[in-house]
Write an enzyme that holds these catalytic residues in place. Structure first.
Site, PDB file in Angstrom:
ATOM      1  N   SER A   1       0.833  -1.262  -0.025  1.00 38.65           N
ATOM      2  CA  SER A   1      -0.112  -0.017  -0.051  1.00 38.65           C
ATOM      3  C   SER A   1       0.915   1.397  -0.048  1.00 38.65           C
ATOM      4  O   SER A   1       1.701   1.421   0.969  1.00 38.65           O
ATOM      5  CB  SER A   1      -1.127  -0.074   1.287  1.00 38.65           C
ATOM      6  OG  SER A   1      -1.231   1.446   1.672  1.00 38.65           O
TER       7      SER A   1
ATOM      8  N   HIS B   1      -1.357  -1.722  -3.961  1.00 38.12           N
ATOM      9  CA  HIS B   1      -2.723  -1.477  -3.489  1.00 38.12           C
ATOM     10  C   HIS B   1      -2.745   0.009  -3.351  1.00 38.12           C
ATOM     11  O   HIS B   1      -1.944   0.706  -2.593  1.00 38.12           O
ATOM     12  CB  HIS B   1      -2.768  -2.112  -1.976  1.00 38.12           C
ATOM     13  CG  HIS B   1      -3.983  -2.002  -1.359  1.00 38.12           C
ATOM     14  ND1 HIS B   1      -4.798  -2.648  -1.352  1.00 38.12           N
ATOM     15  CD2 HIS B   1      -4.048  -1.098  -0.271  1.00 38.12           C
ATOM     16  CE1 HIS B   1      -6.099  -2.427  -0.566  1.00 38.12           C
ATOM     17  NE2 HIS B   1      -5.568  -1.486   0.177  1.00 38.12           N
TER      18      HIS B   1
ATOM     19  N   ASP C   1      -4.812   3.272  -1.938  1.00 39.36           N
ATOM     20  CA  ASP C   1      -5.801   3.600  -1.021  1.00 39.36           C
ATOM     21  C   ASP C   1      -6.610   4.785  -1.339  1.00 39.36           C
ATOM     22  O   ASP C   1      -5.852   5.877  -1.122  1.00 39.36           O
ATOM     23  CB  ASP C   1      -5.171   3.708   0.510  1.00 39.36           C
ATOM     24  CG  ASP C   1      -4.957   2.294   0.952  1.00 39.36           C
ATOM     25  OD1 ASP C   1      -5.898   1.420   1.041  1.00 39.36           O
ATOM     26  OD2 ASP C   1      -3.780   2.104   1.328  1.00 39.36           O
TER      27      ASP C   1
ATOM     28  N   MET D   1      -9.428   7.506  -0.338  1.00 40.04           N
ATOM     29  CA  MET D   1     -10.249   7.961   0.814  1.00 40.04           C
ATOM     30  C   MET D   1     -10.911   9.302   0.436  1.00 40.04           C
ATOM     31  O   MET D   1     -10.260  10.217  -0.135  1.00 40.04           O
ATOM     32  CB  MET D   1      -9.300   8.125   1.869  1.00 40.04           C
ATOM     33  CG  MET D   1      -8.606   6.879   2.562  1.00 40.04           C
ATOM     34  SD  MET D   1      -7.740   6.971   4.000  1.00 40.04           S
ATOM     35  CE  MET D   1      -6.614   5.384   4.019  1.00 40.04           C
TER      36      MET D   1
ATOM     37  N   HIS E   1      -8.592   0.526  -3.438  1.00 41.65           N
ATOM     38  CA  HIS E   1      -9.444   0.375  -2.387  1.00 41.65           C
ATOM     39  C   HIS E   1     -10.238   1.356  -2.134  1.00 41.65           C
ATOM     40  O   HIS E   1      -9.607   2.444  -1.643  1.00 41.65           O
ATOM     41  CB  HIS E   1      -8.294  -0.145  -1.282  1.00 41.65           C
ATOM     42  CG  HIS E   1      -9.254  -0.374   0.217  1.00 41.65           C
ATOM     43  ND1 HIS E   1      -8.387  -0.521   1.312  1.00 41.65           N
ATOM     44  CD2 HIS E   1     -10.491  -0.470   0.666  1.00 41.65           C
ATOM     45  CE1 HIS E   1      -9.239  -0.593   2.426  1.00 41.65           C
ATOM     46  NE2 HIS E   1     -10.728  -0.570   1.611  1.00 41.65           N
TER      47      HIS E   1
HETATM   48  C1  DX5 Z   1      -5.997   1.672   5.914  1.00 44.98           C
HETATM   49  C2  DX5 Z   1      -5.679   1.302   4.433  1.00 44.98           C
HETATM   50  C3  DX5 Z   1      -4.608   0.430   4.424  1.00 44.98           C
HETATM   51  C4  DX5 Z   1      -3.246   0.836   4.906  1.00 44.98           C
HETATM   52  C5  DX5 Z   1      -2.564  -0.183   5.388  1.00 44.98           C
HETATM   53  O1  DX5 Z   1      -7.139   2.580   5.995  1.00 44.98           O
HETATM   54  O2  DX5 Z   1      -6.751   0.629   3.830  1.00 44.98           O
HETATM   55  O3  DX5 Z   1      -4.273   0.000   2.979  1.00 44.98           O
HETATM   56  O4  DX5 Z   1      -2.583   1.739   4.302  1.00 44.98           O
HETATM   57  O5  DX5 Z   1      -1.303   0.272   6.117  1.00 44.98           O
HETATM   58  P1  DX5 Z   1      -0.359  -0.557   7.328  1.00 44.98           P
HETATM   59  O6  DX5 Z   1       0.014  -1.523   6.561  1.00 44.98           O
HETATM   60  O7  DX5 Z   1       0.336   0.440   7.757  1.00 44.98           O
HETATM   61  O8  DX5 Z   1      -1.448  -1.087   8.497  1.00 44.98           O
HETATM   62 ZN    ZN Z   2      -6.266  -0.388   2.092  1.00 44.93          ZN
END
Ligand code: DX5
Ligand code: ZN
Length: 231
Positions: A14, A39, A41, A43, A72
């Site tokens: 990610s 991945h 992310d 938001m 995601h």
């Molecule tokens: C959290 C994200 C994750 C995040 C994971 O809301 O969806 O993908 O980046 O990060 P780590 O591996 O640091 O928990």
């Molecule tokens: Zn994620």
């Protein structure tokens, strides 16, 4: 670029904790470690209390990477925006069941548009909520932290839902875990039946990204310390 068929364990870095001013270099670094999936992310500051990237950034990154773009979507109204992510170059779209009004319709639409599809459950959302939908997807994402931020503590109770999801979907559908995945927690989730491991902080907080990815790989290749089916 297609989500690899189930049957292999894949690490999906990610980029949430990557250096956003040097994203193309960060993508090249993880690609050189032999990962197939990145991945991304997304938001919106509404479904989760944080804001990250959207289709314009993904479209630019597409020019620099041959990795599978696993988007995601931590956003409200995913049906309204998902198509734009595919146009931007996302190969795989995961949306949250908690955010989708008509999830089955969205799964069908995303498949028609040529993407693979994932459905995601937050830590407090029971597996029953996706029981009928999961078999229609290519991947199920089990959150092992509350979505919104990288670097949070892994939630074991949430991870245990992977066992039940695996019973529902069988061996052909990928199960992804996201949140607090590192060399300590990877063997646990793999023993539960997860095969797609998202890791942000465990990779991008280390100066050597390739060594960090290899450390996760080495961890789950050892004898798992929790057996599948453990309660
Ligand atoms: C959290 C994200 C994750 C995040 C994971 O809301 O969806 O993908 O980046 O990060 P780590 O591996 O640091 O928990
Ligand atoms: Zn994620």
């Amino acid at each position: 670029m297609k989500l690899p068929k189930a049957g292999t364990i894949e690490i999906a870095p990610s980029i949430l904790d990557a250096d956003f001013a040097r994203l193309a270099d960060e993508m090249a670094a993880i690609e050189s470690a032999g990962v197939k999936i990145v991945h991304l992310d997304v938001m919106d500051g509404h479904f989760v209390p944080n804001i990250t990237i959207g289709p314009p950034v993904i479209a630019k990154l597409r020019k620099y990477s041959n990795l599978v773009f696993d988007s995601h979507l931590m956003i409200s109204e995913p049906a309204k925006y998902a198509e734009r992510f595919i146009e931007a170059g996302a190969n795989h779209i995961t949306f949250h069941v908690e955010a989708a009004g008509q999830p089955q319709r969205l799964i069908d639409r995303l498949h028609e548009l040529g993407a693979t599809v994932g459905i995601c459950v937050n830590p407090e959302t029971p597996v029953e909520r996706i029981e009928g939908l999961a078999p229609l997807c290519d991947m199920v994402l089990v959150m092992t932290v509350h979505p919104g931020f990288g670097g949070q503590k892994f939630m074991l109770e949430a991870a245990k839902k992977v066992i039940k999801v695996r019973e529902i979907v069988g061996p052909e559908i990928r199960i992804e875990v996201d949140g607090g995945i590192d060399p300590q927690t990877s063997p646990i989730v793999v023993s539960y039946g997860a095969d797609t491991l998202v890791a942000g902080n465990a990779i991008f907080s280390k100066s050597d990204r390739v060594a960090a990815i290899n450390a996760i790989r080495a961890s789950y290749k050892k004898e798992p310390h929790v057996k599948r089916g453990a309660k």
